[in-house]
Design a protein around this motif. Structure first.
Motif, short mmCIF file in Angstrom:
data_model
loop_
_atom_site.label_atom_id
_atom_site.label_comp_id
_atom_site.label_asym_id
_atom_site.label_seq_id
_atom_site.Cartn_x
_atom_site.Cartn_y
_atom_site.Cartn_z
N UNK A 24 -51.32 -53.40 -38.29
CA UNK A 24 -52.43 -53.40 -37.33
C UNK A 24 -52.28 -54.58 -36.38
N UNK A 25 -52.50 -54.32 -35.11
CA UNK A 25 -52.39 -55.39 -34.11
C UNK A 25 -53.29 -55.05 -32.93
N UNK A 26 -53.52 -56.01 -32.10
CA UNK A 26 -54.40 -55.82 -30.94
C UNK A 26 -53.62 -56.04 -29.66
N UNK A 27 -54.16 -55.49 -28.57
CA UNK A 27 -53.51 -55.64 -27.27
C UNK A 27 -54.53 -55.34 -26.18
N UNK A 28 -54.23 -55.80 -24.99
CA UNK A 28 -55.01 -55.44 -23.81
C UNK A 28 -54.25 -54.34 -23.07
N UNK A 29 -54.96 -53.28 -22.73
CA UNK A 29 -54.35 -52.18 -21.99
C UNK A 29 -55.01 -52.10 -20.62
N UNK A 30 -54.19 -52.09 -19.58
CA UNK A 30 -54.77 -52.05 -18.24
C UNK A 30 -55.46 -50.72 -17.98
N UNK A 31 -56.50 -50.77 -17.19
CA UNK A 31 -57.25 -49.58 -16.84
C UNK A 31 -56.88 -49.14 -15.42
N UNK A 32 -57.65 -48.22 -14.88
CA UNK A 32 -57.39 -47.72 -13.53
C UNK A 32 -57.64 -48.77 -12.47
N UNK A 33 -58.49 -49.74 -12.78
CA UNK A 33 -58.82 -50.77 -11.81
C UNK A 33 -58.08 -52.07 -12.13
N UNK A 34 -57.47 -52.70 -11.15
CA UNK A 34 -56.72 -53.94 -11.40
C UNK A 34 -57.62 -55.02 -12.01
N UNK A 35 -57.04 -55.76 -12.92
CA UNK A 35 -57.69 -56.92 -13.55
C UNK A 35 -58.85 -56.54 -14.48
N UNK A 36 -59.02 -55.26 -14.78
CA UNK A 36 -60.04 -54.83 -15.74
C UNK A 36 -59.32 -54.07 -16.84
N UNK A 37 -59.43 -54.54 -18.09
CA UNK A 37 -58.60 -54.00 -19.17
C UNK A 37 -59.44 -53.49 -20.34
N UNK A 38 -58.84 -52.58 -21.11
CA UNK A 38 -59.38 -52.16 -22.40
C UNK A 38 -58.95 -53.17 -23.47
N UNK A 39 -59.79 -53.37 -24.45
CA UNK A 39 -59.38 -54.09 -25.66
C UNK A 39 -58.99 -53.04 -26.70
N UNK A 40 -57.73 -53.07 -27.14
CA UNK A 40 -57.22 -52.02 -28.03
C UNK A 40 -56.85 -52.59 -29.39
N UNK A 41 -57.21 -51.83 -30.42
CA UNK A 41 -56.74 -52.10 -31.77
C UNK A 41 -55.82 -50.96 -32.16
N UNK A 42 -54.57 -51.27 -32.45
CA UNK A 42 -53.56 -50.26 -32.72
C UNK A 42 -53.09 -50.39 -34.17
N UNK A 43 -52.83 -49.24 -34.77
CA UNK A 43 -52.36 -49.24 -36.16
C UNK A 43 -51.24 -48.21 -36.31
N UNK A 44 -50.14 -48.66 -36.93
CA UNK A 44 -49.04 -47.75 -37.23
C UNK A 44 -48.59 -48.00 -38.67
N UNK A 45 -47.73 -47.14 -39.18
CA UNK A 45 -47.30 -47.23 -40.58
C UNK A 45 -45.78 -47.34 -40.64
N UNK A 46 -45.32 -48.28 -41.48
CA UNK A 46 -43.89 -48.52 -41.63
C UNK A 46 -43.50 -48.40 -43.10
N UNK A 47 -42.27 -47.91 -43.35
CA UNK A 47 -41.75 -47.79 -44.71
C UNK A 47 -40.92 -49.01 -45.11
#
Length: 224
Positions: A24-47
């Motif tokens: 699990x990690x976090x990131x900022x994802x840009x939106x349609x408008x410059x300088x305004x971003x989503x706050x994202x929490x992303x989760x993936x699975x590894x073996x």
């Protein structure tokens, strides 16, 4: 074969369970408008515990999610999140949140865009009105008089003080078509000659129309 041996053989032949570890990690994802971003929490699975491979996968997931998020305003976080999780090729899960500051900024941007669009519509309507007045009203003295009197019915005496012919002449100089110039010249010429000369000129003009296969125009010259 005893029950004990069957249990032992089944444990030997059974495939080992695959163990996936969540990352699990976090990131900022840009939106349609410059300088305004989503706050994202992303989760993936590894073996495996391969940090380099995990980091590469994280980068790919983040970049792909941002490509989708960039199509949306932060006020559409739910739609963006649904598209990311539905189409995600990496099997990751993404949760998008929006800070109060980002939402406020986005709403301000949307308000400005709506006001700008409304202003463009108003300006377009005003330009159409000006074009109509120039082409169809002020360039024609008789129409201009009627238009003025319609809007000033309580001031008929002032109608005689306005030089509508002079106004029409000024407006006629702006992008006037060649055919309209010729028509005005003919009209001016006909107004300066006598009845005999006028009838003769109209007869000659009728013959010209007929020679160009337009007898209908020649007949209109004879109309009262």
């Amino acid at each position: 074969m005893s029950e004990n041996w069957r249990d032992r053989l089944s444990r030997i032949w059974a495939r080992p369970e695959e163990h996936f570890q969540p990352v699990t990690f976090t990131a900022e994802l840009r939106s349609r408008h410059p300088h305004i971003a989503f706050d994202a929490t992303l989760q993936l699975w590894r073996q495996d515990n391969d940090d380099a491979a995990t980091w590469t996968t994280r980068q790919r997931v983040t970049e792909w999610a941002e490509q989708v998020a960039a199509k949306y305003c932060v006020t559409q976080a739910g739609n963006a999140e649904n598209e990311i999780n539905t189409r995600n090729p990496y099997g990751a899960r993404v949760r998008l949140t929006v800070s109060p500051q980002a939402r406020t900024a986005a709403e301000a941007v949307l308000k400005i865009a709506r006001e700008a669009a409304l202003e463009r519509l108003k300006q377009g309507a005003e330009l159409e009105r000006i074009h109509h007045l120039r082409e169809n009203v002020y360039s024609r003295p008789d129409v201009a008089r009627s238009y003025w009197l319609y809007h000033h019915p309580d001031r008929p005496d002032e109608l005689l003080t306005i030089n509508f012919e002079g106004i029409a002449e000024k407006f006629g100089d702006v992008r006037e078509s060649r055919s309209l110039v010729i028509a005005k010249l003919i009209d001016d010429f006909l107004g300066q000659i006598g009845d005999v000369e006028r009838r003769y000129l109209l007869t000659q003009l009728g013959q010209v129309f007929s020679s160009y296969n337009r007898p209908d125009l020649a007949e209109r010259l004879d109309a009262p």
